[in-house]
Structures are given as structure tokens and as C-alpha cells.
Motif scaffolding. Structure first.
Motif, PDB file in Angstrom:
ATOM      1  N   ALA A 104       0.850  -1.189   0.000  1.00  0.00           N
ATOM      2  CA  ALA A 104       0.000   0.000   0.000  1.00  0.00           C
ATOM      3  C   ALA A 104       0.880   1.231   0.000  1.00  0.00           C
ATOM      4  O   ALA A 104       2.078   1.170   0.302  1.00  0.00           O
ATOM      5  CB  ALA A 104      -0.935  -0.006   1.213  1.00  0.00           C
ATOM      6  N   GLY A 105       0.264   2.370  -0.349  1.00  0.00           N
ATOM      7  CA  GLY A 105       0.976   3.636  -0.378  1.00  0.00           C
ATOM      8  C   GLY A 105       0.535   4.468  -1.561  1.00  0.00           C
ATOM      9  O   GLY A 105      -0.149   3.987  -2.478  1.00  0.00           O
ATOM     10  N   THR A 106       0.907   5.740  -1.562  1.00  0.00           N
ATOM     11  CA  THR A 106       0.584   6.670  -2.643  1.00  0.00           C
ATOM     12  C   THR A 106       1.875   7.081  -3.329  1.00  0.00           C
ATOM     13  O   THR A 106       2.730   7.723  -2.724  1.00  0.00           O
ATOM     14  CB  THR A 106      -0.146   7.907  -2.113  1.00  0.00           C
ATOM     15  N   LEU A 107       2.006   6.716  -4.596  1.00  0.00           N
ATOM     16  CA  LEU A 107       3.247   6.909  -5.334  1.00  0.00           C
ATOM     17  C   LEU A 107       3.156   8.114  -6.260  1.00  0.00           C
ATOM     18  O   LEU A 107       2.116   8.369  -6.876  1.00  0.00           O
ATOM     19  CB  LEU A 107       3.575   5.658  -6.139  1.00  0.00           C
ATOM     20  N   SER A 108       4.273   8.837  -6.368  1.00  0.00           N
ATOM     21  CA  SER A 108       4.452   9.834  -7.414  1.00  0.00           C
ATOM     22  C   SER A 108       5.777   9.538  -8.102  1.00  0.00           C
ATOM     23  O   SER A 108       6.726   9.055  -7.471  1.00  0.00           O
ATOM     24  CB  SER A 108       4.445  11.253  -6.841  1.00  0.00           C
ATOM     25  N   SER A 109       5.836   9.808  -9.400  1.00  0.00           N
ATOM     26  CA  SER A 109       7.041   9.490 -10.164  1.00  0.00           C
ATOM     27  C   SER A 109       7.161  10.465 -11.320  1.00  0.00           C
ATOM     28  O   SER A 109       6.156  10.951 -11.860  1.00  0.00           O
ATOM     29  CB  SER A 109       6.973   8.053 -10.690  1.00  0.00           C
ATOM     30  N   GLN A 110       8.398  10.745 -11.714  1.00  0.00           N
ATOM     31  CA  GLN A 110       8.645  11.568 -12.884  1.00  0.00           C
ATOM     32  C   GLN A 110       9.956  11.144 -13.523  1.00  0.00           C
ATOM     33  O   GLN A 110      10.837  10.596 -12.862  1.00  0.00           O
ATOM     34  CB  GLN A 110       8.679  13.048 -12.527  1.00  0.00           C
ATOM     35  N   GLY A 111      10.066  11.379 -14.833  1.00  0.00           N
ATOM     36  CA  GLY A 111      11.277  10.977 -15.537  1.00  0.00           C
ATOM     37  C   GLY A 111      11.143  11.175 -17.027  1.00  0.00           C
ATOM     38  O   GLY A 111      10.260  11.885 -17.515  1.00  0.00           O
ATOM     39  N   GLY A 112      12.040  10.521 -17.781  1.00  0.00           N
ATOM     40  CA  GLY A 112      12.058  10.636 -19.233  1.00  0.00           C
ATOM     41  C   GLY A 112      12.179   9.277 -19.884  1.00  0.00           C
ATOM     42  O   GLY A 112      12.488   8.270 -19.230  1.00  0.00           O
ATOM     43  N   PHE A 113      11.939   9.233 -21.210  1.00  0.00           N
ATOM     44  CA  PHE A 113      11.976   7.970 -21.942  1.00  0.00           C
ATOM     45  C   PHE A 113      12.385   8.242 -23.377  1.00  0.00           C
ATOM     46  O   PHE A 113      12.187   9.343 -23.917  1.00  0.00           O
ATOM     47  CB  PHE A 113      10.612   7.277 -21.898  1.00  0.00           C
ATOM     48  N   ALA A 114      12.959   7.207 -24.015  1.00  0.00           N
ATOM     49  CA  ALA A 114      13.368   7.320 -25.415  1.00  0.00           C
ATOM     50  C   ALA A 114      13.618   5.923 -25.957  1.00  0.00           C
ATOM     51  O   ALA A 114      14.048   5.027 -25.231  1.00  0.00           O
ATOM     52  CB  ALA A 114      14.618   8.186 -25.556  1.00  0.00           C
ATOM     53  N   GLY A 115      13.347   5.737 -27.264  1.00  0.00           N
ATOM     54  CA  GLY A 115      13.603   4.457 -27.910  1.00  0.00           C
ATOM     55  C   GLY A 115      12.403   3.984 -28.695  1.00  0.00           C
ATOM     56  O   GLY A 115      11.445   4.732 -28.934  1.00  0.00           O
ATOM     57  N   GLU A 116      12.438   2.723 -29.108  1.00  0.00           N
ATOM     58  CA  GLU A 116      11.308   2.112 -29.786  1.00  0.00           C
ATOM     59  C   GLU A 116      10.247   1.713 -28.765  1.00  0.00           C
ATOM     60  O   GLU A 116      10.561   1.425 -27.604  1.00  0.00           O
ATOM     61  CB  GLU A 116      11.758   0.880 -30.569  1.00  0.00           C
ATOM     62  N   ALA A 117       9.007   1.667 -29.195  1.00  0.00           N
ATOM     63  CA  ALA A 117       7.925   1.326 -28.285  1.00  0.00           C
ATOM     64  C   ALA A 117       8.107  -0.066 -27.679  1.00  0.00           C
ATOM     65  O   ALA A 117       7.689  -0.308 -26.544  1.00  0.00           O
ATOM     66  CB  ALA A 117       6.584   1.409 -29.018  1.00  0.00           C
ATOM     67  N   LYS A 118       8.750  -0.968 -28.403  1.00  0.00           N
ATOM     68  CA  LYS A 118       8.950  -2.318 -27.874  1.00  0.00           C
ATOM     69  C   LYS A 118      10.239  -2.436 -27.069  1.00  0.00           C
ATOM     70  O   LYS A 118      10.513  -3.503 -26.505  1.00  0.00           O
ATOM     71  CB  LYS A 118       8.962  -3.331 -29.016  1.00  0.00           C
TER      72      LYS A 118
END
Length: 529
Positions: free
Chosen positions: A252-266
């Protein structure tokens, strides 16, 4: 200039010559001709007819297109479609892959000359990914007798059309599961300069279903790879807030997250941070503030995650995790296989997280290496997790006064020192604890467990259950000095009799068979007869 009137002899102004306007007429005629030509050209190439729009949509989406009603608009130029449906098969029945309550296309006359559309706005959109997985028929044939208003046309100019903005207001994307579908609720999705030949900028806000929370993403994707959608390049940043971890089962808990992504969808590379101020194991109920930094690879087509590096911390403990979360398409049924390392944590932090007592029974530095397997499911977390690892605690002390005094007395007696009465405070003696453990179905199985104090070493094996808190440990205790030498009176007599029956001499010391049974709150120590 004046002229004489022959009848009256009075001078009168001569009549002015009217100027000719051939240039003005030519210009007006040319403009009119251009207008007529433009109107004729637009009329000949007018894109907003039901057949043309349907054909363009079919070519752009490689789908069969059906519409319920179509209305053309001239100022500004465009059209409105009610009841849009896209299907991935030739069959006209069955649920569509995509359905939209309304599609509004807007342009301007200057943009039409350069094949530019100002905006396409879709409302009340529903995408059923189960229909995509059921596609069984080829889309190769372009001319089909059933394609009247089905838009399966072979070639189209749609690839050369640029749409300045595509907006989706209120959409739903459903992924199939054995029980209830996985539903993503889109609040708003926008694409800027939508051209399938170039990267496309997008922004989306949606409700993530598992764990439920608010997700906002900004980025780019494309150029569109129609032959392998999963190979389409995508990049950007995300922000995930108010995620309820209780939906995952066992935690249990309340999560927050942030970040970046790059690449092919797979094969999407993701890095970011998470923050859970109230993380807890449900069956234990002791919240801790958990923070992590991570790098991972995600397969967006099936939800598999390769955790390349995770650095976490809570209380005074930090740890490292690597592994993968993979398996079945159902996110709840996936298996987490992890390698966890803690080179400088505190045992009281881990016990506060995993043990039922609000006050951890012991304190001290800990280092360990462990392998974990956590299958999905609704069973309590500690009943699902499998763990195998080696650990070492140094400077171990006990939080309960009775337990610490027992350790202090054991060390003193093992070194041949007399034990003062209970009213006299003893110096706090710290020990070390190490061993190998396997956690199965909520029960910790210790194949080796060594507890060492100055003058004494206990080697035991057995179990501890996190389910009912029962302890069952058996082994041997080696001491540097026989206990009989430090015990007097009736207690000394009993000790000497016990040594004669059970102890094995070892120089000045001895080896005794010992056991620890009972429960976490009320343990029982003694000779193992």
C-alpha cells in the motif's frame, strides 16, 4: 478653357473629356478569372466529400471506415462526421477497433492549396485493442466490392497531407484481460503537425488503471512505422501522481514518479524517480518513506519491464535492485524476479517494514544479498514472495530489556564472570548475526544461523513464521568457560547436572545443545533435550 457661345456671345467652360479605364477593367477581369479558376480548382479538388474523407481515413489508418452521418462546411472549410468506426477486418459486424462519437475537421482555403488541415478533433473515442489482436484477414486487396464507403482504397495522398493539430477529447483505450479489461481513460490527447513522414509532438493526460493514478506525458513519436508499429521511435517526459499502490495486492501507499523515456515502443529506455511517503506491506502495516532512482527498459506491447538499475532508500537504509518484471500479458499475473543488495542498511528498518511488532526486536548495521521472486496475484505479499539470501549483522543489540539482559548474562557467564543480581545494571554487549535464509509461503527457513557474543557462539537452524510469529530454532552453543564454574547454590547444582547429561567438554569450555521456541512476543530459550 473657355468657349464662346455663338447665340449669346457668352463664354462657357468647354466640356471635360471622360478618361478611359482599360487598365482597371483588365485588372478586375484578371482577379475575377483567378477567383473563378480558384473556385473551379477547389471544386474539382474539394477534399471534404464523404467519399474522399472516408478514403483518406482508410488509407491513413489501414482500416475499413464507416460513418453514420456526414455534413460539409464551407466557412471555414471542413466537415463534421457523426458515428465514426474503424475496423481492422473486412467483416462489417463485430465491435470496431476504434469508434468516435464525433470527428470535426477544420481547414482554411489558403491551407488547402498546400494540403494542410488546421485541426481534426475527435470526441468520445473508444479503442478496443482486443480487436487488433483478432485480426486474421489480409489487408492487401485494395479494390473490394464491399469497399463502397468502406475506404479500403490502395493508394492515397493522405501521406502528403499535414494536420497542424489533432485533438482527442475524452477517450478510452481497452486492453483485453481474462477477467476485467485494462482501461486507460484519456482526458485529452493532442498531436502537433501530424505528418506520418516526420516526428510528431504529442501531449496526453490520462487515468492510469494499474496502479490507478494521474499520468501526464509530453513527447514525440515517429516517423510512423506502419509495417511494425512497435518499432516506432518515441521520446519525452512523464509525470505520474496519486498512484494507489494498494491495487497491486500485498502493498500500500501513494506513489508519485517523474522521468524521461526514449527508444522504440517495444524497447523503451526509461529513467526517473519515485516517491512513496507511506509505503507499507499490508499484512504488517508499518509505513515508511520510500524513495528510488531507476533506469529500466519497457516493452510497451506487453508490459514487460527490465529493471537495469534501481537505487532505493528508506529510513536510514539504502539498497540496490536489478531484475525484471515479465510473463503473462495480465499485469496482475506477471512475475517479478529481482536481485537485491544492501551493503549498509539497518536491520531495524527492514524489521519495521516486514515484522509485525511496531518496535523492532533488534538494531544494528546489516548487509545482505538476496534473490526474490514475486508472482502476481491477490494473496498477501508475504505469502507470495520467495526469497533466498545471505546476510550479516554487526553490532546487534536488542530493544527489549529482557532480551538484552539475557544476551549480556550469556556473554559474561561464557567468559567465566559472575552474574550480579537483577537490580544491578549490566553493560550492554553487542553481538553479530549471520546466516542463509529462504522465505517460502511466509516462513523463513534458516539452514545456518550464527549468533556470536564475546565468549559464546550459537549455531542453529530452523524456522520463523511471519504468518503466526512462531519460532522454532535448534542447534549448539559453544562457550569459552563452563557455565557450572559461574553458577552457585541450587542453580549451580542444576547446571552441573545438565552439563553432565548434555554438554560436551571443549577445553575450559563446553558445547551445549540449545533451542529457541515459542512466539515472537514470548520466546522460550533452553537446553534441547
Amino acid at each position: 478653357m473657355l468657349a464662346m457661345n455663338s447665340a449669346t456671345g457668352i463664354s462657357e467652360p468647354s466640356e471635360r473629356k471622360r478618361p478611359r479605364r482599360p487598365a482597371l477593367k483588365i485588372t478586375a477581369g484578371a482577379i475575377l478569372a483567378l477567383i473563378v479558376a480558384g473556385v473551379c480548382l477547389i471544386a474539382a479538388k474539394w477534399p471534404f466529400t464523404a467519399d474522399r474523407v472516408q478514403t483518406e481515413l482508410a488509407s491513413a489508418t489501414s482500416s475499413n471506415v464507416k460513418i453514420r452521418s456526414f455534413r460539409v462546411r464551407y466557412f471555414p472549410p471542413g466537415c463534421v462526421i457523426e458515428g465514426l468506426e474503424l475496423r481492422q477486418t473486412r467483416k462489417s459486424d463485430g465491435p470496431p477497433l476504434l469508434a468516435a462519437g464525433r470527428l470535426d475537421i477544420r481547414a482554411n482555403y489558403r491551407g488547402l492549396l498546400f494540403k494542410r488541415i488546421e485541426q481534426m478533433r475527435l470526441e468520445d473515442v473508444r479503442v478496443d485493442m482486443a480487436q487488433r489482436s483478432r485480426q486474421t484477414e489480409s489487408r492487401a486487396s485494395g479494390a473490394n466490392a464491399e469497399s463502397t464507403r468502406s475506404g479500403s482504397g490502395s493508394s492515397s495522398s493522405s501521406d502528403s497531407v499535414t494536420i497542424e493539430e489533432v485533438v482527442v477529447d475524452h477517450g478510452v483505450v481497452e486492453f483485453p484481460r481474462r477477467q476485467q479489461p485494462l482501461v486507460f481513460k484519456i482526458d485529452r490527447l493532442t498531436f502537433a503537425n501530424f505528418d506520418r513522414r516526420k516526428p510528431i509532438t504529442f501531449h496526453v493526460t490520462l487515468e492510469n488503471p494499474l496502479p490507478p493514478g494521474q499520468l501526464a506525458v509530453d513527447g514525440q513519436f515517429g516517423p510512423w512505422n506502419s509495417s511494425d508499429i512497435a518499432a516506432t521511435q518515441i521520446s519525452g517526459s512523464y509525470r505520474f501522481t496519486n498512484a494507489n499502490l494498494g491495487s497491486l495486492g500485498g502493498i500500500a501507499g501513494t506513489l508519485s514518479s517523474q522521468g524521461g523515456f526514449a527508444g522504440e515502443a517495444k524497447d523503451l529506455h526509461v529513467q526517473g524517480t519515485t516517491n512513496v511517503p507511506n509505503y507499507e506491506v499490508k499484512s504488517v502495516g508499518h509505513p515508511v518513506h520510500l524513495r528510488t532512482e531507476f533506469q529500466a527498459k519497457v516493452n510497451c506491447t506487453n508490459g514487460d519491464v527490465d529493471l537495469q538499475s534501481v537505487r532505493g532508500e528508506f529510513e536510514k537504509t539504502s539498497f540496490a535492485v536489478a531484475g525484471e518484471i515479465a510473463g503473462q500479458a495480465n499485469p496482475r499475473a506477471k512475475m517479478a524476479m529481482l536481485q537485491v543488495n544492501d551493503a549498509g542498511g539497518r536491520v531495524e528498518d527492514w524489521l519495521r517494514l516486514l515484522a509485525p511488532d511496531a518496535m523492532p526486536p533488534m538494531t544494528g548495521p546489516i548487509s545482505f544479498q538476496a534473490r526474490l521472486k514475486v508472482p502476481g496475484g491477490t494473496a498477501p505479499f508475504l505469502r507470495r514472495v520467495w526469497l533466498a539470501g545471505d546476510f550479516e549483522l554487526t553490532g546487534v543489540g536488542f530493544t527489549k530489556e529482557k532480551s538484552q539482559r539475557g544476551a549480556d548474562e550469556l556473554s559474561l557467564r561464557a567468559r567465566g564472570q559472575k552474574i550480579p543480581n537483577d537490580k544491578v545494571a549490566l553493560p550492554k554487549i553487542l553481538g553479530t548475526l549471520s546466516g542463509h535464509v529462504e522465505l517460502i509461503d511466509g516462513v523463513a527457513n534458516f539452514s545456518t544461523l550464527t549468533f556470536a557474543l564475546p565468549g559464546a557462539v550459537a549455531n542453529v537452524h530452523g524456522t520463523y513464521s511471519f504468518v503466526d510469529e512462531r519460532v522454532d530454532l535448534h542447534g549448539q552453543l559453544r562457550v569459552d568457560t563452563k557455565f557450572s564454574k559461574t553458577a552457585g547454590g541450587p542453580k549451580g547444582l542444576f547446571t552441573r547436572a545438565s552439563e553432565a547429561l548434555f554438554a560436551k567438554s571443549r577445553g575450559d569450555g563446553e558445547i551445549l545443545p540449545v533451542k529457541m521456541t515459542g512466539t515472537y512476543d514470548q520466546p522460550s530459550y533452553g537446553l534441547d533435550k
